[in-house]
Design a protein around this motif. Sequence first.
Motif, PDB file in Angstrom:
ATOM      1  N   SER A   1      23.661  32.201  13.740  1.00 26.20           N
ATOM      2  CA  SER A   1      23.752  33.643  13.581  1.00 26.20           C
ATOM      3  C   SER A   1      23.534  34.323  14.920  1.00 26.20           C
ATOM      4  CB  SER A   1      22.734  34.156  12.573  1.00 26.20           C
ATOM      5  OG  SER A   1      21.424  34.040  13.103  1.00 26.20           O
ATOM      6  N   ALA A   2      23.679  35.632  14.934  1.00 25.50           N
ATOM      7  CA  ALA A   2      23.504  36.401  16.168  1.00 25.50           C
ATOM      8  C   ALA A   2      22.039  36.586  16.528  1.00 25.50           C
ATOM      9  CB  ALA A   2      24.180  37.766  16.042  1.00 25.50           C
ATOM     10  N   ARG A   3      21.131  36.270  15.615  1.00 26.74           N
ATOM     11  CA  ARG A   3      19.710  36.383  15.894  1.00 26.74           C
ATOM     12  C   ARG A   3      19.089  35.000  15.886  1.00 26.74           C
ATOM     13  NH1 ARG A   3      17.409  41.472  15.416  1.00 26.74           N
ATOM     14  NH2 ARG A   3      18.768  43.093  14.633  1.00 26.74           N
ATOM     15  N   SER A   4      18.137  34.758  16.770  1.00 25.95           N
ATOM     16  CA  SER A   4      17.493  33.453  16.814  1.00 25.95           C
ATOM     17  C   SER A   4      16.380  33.376  15.798  1.00 25.95           C
ATOM     18  CB  SER A   4      16.932  33.199  18.215  1.00 25.95           C
ATOM     19  OG  SER A   4      16.074  34.234  18.604  1.00 25.95           O
TER      20      SER A   4
ATOM     21  N   LEU B   1      21.196  29.250  23.971  1.00 28.77           N
ATOM     22  CA  LEU B   1      20.149  28.262  23.731  1.00 28.77           C
ATOM     23  C   LEU B   1      18.754  28.782  24.086  1.00 28.77           C
ATOM     24  CD1 LEU B   1      21.935  25.031  25.012  1.00 28.77           C
ATOM     25  CD2 LEU B   1      21.289  25.536  22.653  1.00 28.77           C
ATOM     26  N   SER B   2      18.676  29.638  25.094  1.00 32.40           N
ATOM     27  CA  SER B   2      17.364  30.113  25.547  1.00 32.40           C
ATOM     28  C   SER B   2      16.947  31.422  24.901  1.00 32.40           C
ATOM     29  CB  SER B   2      17.365  30.280  27.074  1.00 32.40           C
ATOM     30  OG  SER B   2      18.301  31.277  27.468  1.00 32.40           O
ATOM     31  N   HIS B   3      17.876  32.096  24.199  1.00 36.24           N
ATOM     32  CA  HIS B   3      17.571  33.426  23.658  1.00 36.24           C
ATOM     33  C   HIS B   3      16.612  33.360  22.474  1.00 36.24           C
ATOM     34  CE1 HIS B   3      18.050  37.632  22.870  1.00 36.24           C
ATOM     35  NE2 HIS B   3      18.375  37.384  21.620  1.00 36.24           N
ATOM     36  N   LYS B   4      15.712  34.336  22.425  1.00 38.01           N
ATOM     37  CA  LYS B   4      14.794  34.465  21.304  1.00 38.01           C
ATOM     38  C   LYS B   4      14.311  35.907  21.229  1.00 38.01           C
ATOM     39  CE  LYS B   4      10.885  32.907  24.153  1.00 38.01           C
ATOM     40  NZ  LYS B   4       9.798  31.898  24.302  1.00 38.01           N
ATOM     41  N   GLY B   5      13.689  36.256  20.126  1.00 34.06           N
ATOM     42  CA  GLY B   5      13.117  37.588  19.997  1.00 34.06           C
ATOM     43  C   GLY B   5      13.968  38.539  19.183  1.00 34.06           C
ATOM     44  N   LEU B   6      13.569  39.819  19.209  1.00 36.40           N
ATOM     45  CA  LEU B   6      14.163  40.861  18.381  1.00 36.40           C
ATOM     46  C   LEU B   6      15.593  41.218  18.790  1.00 36.40           C
ATOM     47  CD1 LEU B   6      13.641  43.049  16.163  1.00 36.40           C
ATOM     48  CD2 LEU B   6      12.852  44.541  18.021  1.00 36.40           C
ATOM     49  N   LEU B   7      15.887  41.176  20.073  1.00 31.41           N
ATOM     50  CA  LEU B   7      17.192  41.602  20.577  1.00 31.41           C
ATOM     51  C   LEU B   7      18.297  40.678  20.069  1.00 31.41           C
ATOM     52  CD1 LEU B   7      18.581  43.639  22.535  1.00 31.41           C
ATOM     53  CD2 LEU B   7      18.342  41.881  24.309  1.00 31.41           C
ATOM     54  N   PRO B   8      19.350  41.210  19.418  1.00 31.43           N
ATOM     55  CA  PRO B   8      20.428  40.364  18.902  1.00 31.43           C
ATOM     56  C   PRO B   8      21.160  39.625  20.022  1.00 31.43           C
ATOM     57  CG  PRO B   8      20.501  42.545  17.904  1.00 31.43           C
ATOM     58  CD  PRO B   8      19.529  42.629  19.035  1.00 31.43           C
TER      59      PRO B   8
END
Length: 278
Positions: A275-278, A64-71
């Motif tokens: 998906s695996a990316r936000s 829920l908190s993940h964002k940005g370039l890193l998968p």
Amino acid sequence: MTEAAPTTLADLRSEIDRIDSTMHALLMERSQIIETLISIKKTQASGSAFRPGREADIMKRLALSHKGLLPLDTVESVWRIIIATFTYVQAPYSVHADVSGGDPAMRDSARFHFGFTVPFVPHEDARAVIRAVAESAGDLGIFRMDQGASAGIWWRDLIGPDAPKIIARLPFVERPDHPAGTPVYCIAKPLADAAVREIVLYAARVERWSEALRHGLAEHLAEVSASAADGSHLSLLVAASGEVDQAAIRAALAPAGLSDFSEIGSHAARFAVKSARS
């Protein structure tokens, strides 16, 4: 007003080195806390240190908190290795896996969720996994949720107060492109203090099947996850919302000639991202 000088490649590399050092220091700090935890637990009962409810919550919060370039795949796998390895150093365990449906998928699942430090032990079917966990001090077992008819009525091997129980449904965070997305049940010896009861699983035996039975269960937020002929009866694996009283599930099964009913585990509800990316 003088403009700030542009950030150089050397500056960026220096920042990366600083972050890497901080991450390593934090991991060592975490290990010191685990050492203290181990010393406190010396007077407590031995067994698995796996806490599926807490782990499911951690993984949901990360997603829920993940964002940005890193998968998200990378973030999840890093945290899974950290959590599983520190669990292992608290109380060493092995992961027993049913590889009858293909070794690579189950090995990928075990390595993604439990890392490479934890020993991986392959078995010929789900029932063999259940036996191995039952005979262990605190091992875990995993097998596919979509067991075919040839697997037998494996869920009946989980009946009884001392028998292993389903404690998790993996992966904790589901998505279409998950690198270890095979849906599996995780079993362990009973962990009453660690169980998460968002979904509760029951083994039931009835005399007959009918669509009315399916509808009756659905009215109580329950469904049949698996079924198999059991002599002159039909054995069912029923998954129900933990918010529904067990008596209501029994009542929904009664018209089908219910003759046996036992709770065999529980796990966190499904949590999916696109998906695996936000």
